[in-house]
Scaffold this active site. Structure first.
Site, PDB file in Angstrom:
ATOM      1  CB  VAL A  14      -5.886  -1.242  -4.115  1.00  0.00           C
ATOM      2  CG1 VAL A  14      -5.827  -1.475  -5.611  1.00  0.00           C
ATOM      3  CG2 VAL A  14      -6.138  -2.555  -3.375  1.00  0.00           C
ATOM      4  CB  ALA A  43     -10.625  12.387  -5.175  1.00  0.00           C
ATOM      5  CE  LYS A 105     -13.806  -6.219  -1.846  1.00  0.00           C
ATOM      6  NZ  LYS A 105     -12.368  -6.275  -1.668  1.00  0.00           N
ATOM      7  CD  GLU A 129      -9.487  -9.782 -14.036  1.00  0.00           C
ATOM      8  OE1 GLU A 129      -9.842  -9.917 -15.205  1.00  0.00           O
ATOM      9  OE2 GLU A 129      -9.725 -10.645 -13.159  1.00  0.00           O
ATOM     10  CD  GLU A 190     -12.510  -5.691   1.784  1.00  0.00           C
ATOM     11  OE1 GLU A 190     -13.072  -4.677   1.353  1.00  0.00           O
ATOM     12  OE2 GLU A 190     -11.586  -6.246   1.170  1.00  0.00           O
ATOM     13  CG  ASP A 201     -14.184  -9.601   0.522  1.00  0.00           C
ATOM     14  OD1 ASP A 201     -14.061  -8.490  -0.013  1.00  0.00           O
ATOM     15  OD2 ASP A 201     -13.504 -10.599   0.201  1.00  0.00           O
ATOM     16  CE  LYS A 205     -12.993 -10.418  -2.892  1.00  0.00           C
ATOM     17  NZ  LYS A 205     -11.980 -10.801  -1.901  1.00  0.00           N
ATOM     18  N   GLY A 302      -4.045  -7.870  -1.018  1.00  0.00           N
ATOM     19  CA  GLY A 302      -2.780  -7.137  -0.897  1.00  0.00           C
ATOM     20  C   GLY A 302      -2.670  -6.069  -1.973  1.00  0.00           C
TER      21      GLY A 302
HETATM   22  N1  HSE Z   1     -10.250  -8.290   2.060  1.00  0.00           N
HETATM   23  C1  HSE Z   1     -10.114  -8.969   0.827  1.00  0.00           C
HETATM   24  C2  HSE Z   1      -9.540 -10.344   1.106  1.00  0.00           C
HETATM   25  C3  HSE Z   1      -9.224  -8.197  -0.108  1.00  0.00           C
HETATM   26  O1  HSE Z   1      -9.085 -10.584   2.217  1.00  0.00           O
HETATM   27  O2  HSE Z   1      -9.555 -11.165   0.219  1.00  0.00           O
HETATM   28  C4  HSE Z   1      -9.413  -8.573  -1.537  1.00  0.00           C
HETATM   29  O3  HSE Z   1     -10.694  -8.329  -1.979  1.00  0.00           O
END
Ligand code: HSE
Length: 428
Positions: A14, A43, A105, A129, A190, A201, A205, A302
């Site tokens: 990202v 960094a 997250k 966001e 991830e 993950d 969220k 992505g």
């Molecule tokens: N690893 C996460 C996914 C990336 O597959 O949705 C976005 O948070």
């Protein structure tokens, strides 16, 4: 033109995508926003790693505090991920009076309340966001546009990697590990894909969405989670025959009994809108008494789409800096009760491997009945020693279903309960 200095903590998938945009599309961004967003410092963990974007030697460092302490950096973008050192760096930046944008997250689900408090104390923005739904605008709509709605439920697909894997398995009969490797290659997964596959993950969220929607702080570790690891291809096939598709769902509900937040695989009817959500796409339903039902959908993972979400936050924070009014976040967390997971109800799909003897079905049905679980439909595959029974139940709570399943497992003619899956359907 307002000049704003940006510092990066991390330049992974990202971060690199965002840096590329800021370095290569600076003129277009200025023309559209009236802001001169200048990357002052970046960094990285390793100075030698090759990246999609060339970071000038004058701004790259392997010392993250150099970003936080740089007097020319007004906005810190945290895209390194993980709890530490990201958490302490974000806190230091907020305390130093810098606006912070994070896509993290895991961090927001674990320490969001504390970090939002620190941002408020310092009078700076903390925007996140990109932490949920990749490129889908969902945090701002929830915390601002829907601030006045009494949201009752959120249900969605919030992990792109698992949705990509499930789509490949359902549509192409792909093998789990091959599909995962493909998702990793596309930059969806991830750093440790166990967080995707195991539901961690999506749980982070779900915690963030629930906290914003209900105004009750739900920490990530309060979210019940089950991943897709145990999903058997046989059940994908049986489910398809019965008119269902497996999805990893995040569900958050607010009721008189309290807030319930969970992540688990579930079968959804193949004509349900979520069944049509394919690949790394995410989709989030929000329901409230006044608004009815809203659906947000788009690229959930992505580099490029997620970078768009981070960039939107950067522009927003820069506009606030220019206006001298850093007013975000605008979130208040009230006391609230988190429901016991055992009380939560759903419909169920079970696959039982049984001997095809007279009375077996009756024994199974009466055991379910004894624990208050009512059977809606039954199908049988095969005959003799090795028959497979597929059952769909009416709504039953987690606790009752688990107790009934334990009692059924020890019945003489039941060889095993091959699968227990929740069914998310509005059908009676
Ligand atoms: N690893 C996460 C996914 C990336 O597959 O949705 C976005 O948070």
């Amino acid at each position: 033109m307002q000049q704003v200095g940006i510092g990066f903590l991390g330049a992974g998938i990202v971060g690199s995508a965002l840096l590329k945009r800021l370095l290569e599309e600076a003129e277009a961004i200025s023309a559209k926003t009236g802001l001169d967003l200048t990357v002052r410092r970046v960094a990285v963990r390793s100075l030698d790693k090759s990246r999609d974007v060339a970071i000038p030697d004058t701004i790259i460092t392997d010392e993250p505090m150099a970003v936080v302490n740089d007097p020319d950096v007004q906005i810190v973008v945290e895209v390194m991920g993980g709890l530490e050192p990201a958490g302490d760096l974000v806190l230091s930046a907020l305390r130093a009076g810098k606006a912070v944008i994070t896509a993290n997250k895991e961090l927001m689900a674990a320490r969001g309340r504390e970090l939002i408090g620190a941002a408020e104390e310092s009078g700076v923005s903390l925007l996140f966001e990109a932490a949920v739904g990749g490129g889908i605008p969902i945090i701002r709509p929830l915390s601002e546009s829907l601030a006045g709605e009494r949201i009752t439920s959120i249900m969605g697909i919030v992990n792109g990697t698992t949705n990509f894997i499930l789509t490949k398995m359902v549509e192409d009969g792909a093998d789990f590990s091959e599909a995962l490797a493909e998702a990793q290659g596309l930059g969806y997964a991830e750093a440790d894909p166990a967080a995707d596959v195991g539901g961690g993950d999506a749980a982070a969220k779900a915690a963030i969405l629930a906290s914003l929607a209900f105004g009750v702080w739900v920490a990530g570790d309060r979210v019940y989670r089950e991943g897709i690891e145990a999903l058997d291809v046989r059940d994908i096939g049986f489910a398809a025959d019965l008119g269902y598709v497996p999805k990893l769902l995040a569900i958050a509900e607010d009721s008189e009994e309290g807030v319930a937040v969970r992540v688990h695989p579930a079968l959804v009817p193949s004509d349900h809108p979520l069944a049509a959500v394919r690949g790394a796409t995410n989709a989030i339903f929000i329901e409230g008494p006044a608004i009815g039902q809203l659906l947000f959908t788009g690229p959930g993972a992505g580099g490029a789409p997620t970078a768009t979400a981070v960039l939107g936050d950067v522009i927003n924070a820069a506009r606030e800096l220019a206006a001298g009014t850093q007013v975000t976040p605008r979130i208040r967390f009230n006391p609230g009760r988190i429901r016991e997971f055992g009380d939560v109800s759903t419909k169920w799909y079970l696959r039982l491997e049984v001997a095809d003897q007279p009375g077996v079905l009756a024994a199974i049905a009466s055991t379910f009945g004894a624990f208050g679980v009512s059977i809606k439909s039954v199908w049988q595959e095969g005959r003799g020693d090795a028959a497979t029974l597929l059952l769909i139940t009416h709504e039953a709570c987690e606790r009752d279903l688990a107790t009934a399943a334990d009692a059924i497992r020890v019945l003489e003619d039941v060889k095993e309960i091959g699968a227990v899956l929740r069914v998310q359907s509005d059908e009676p």
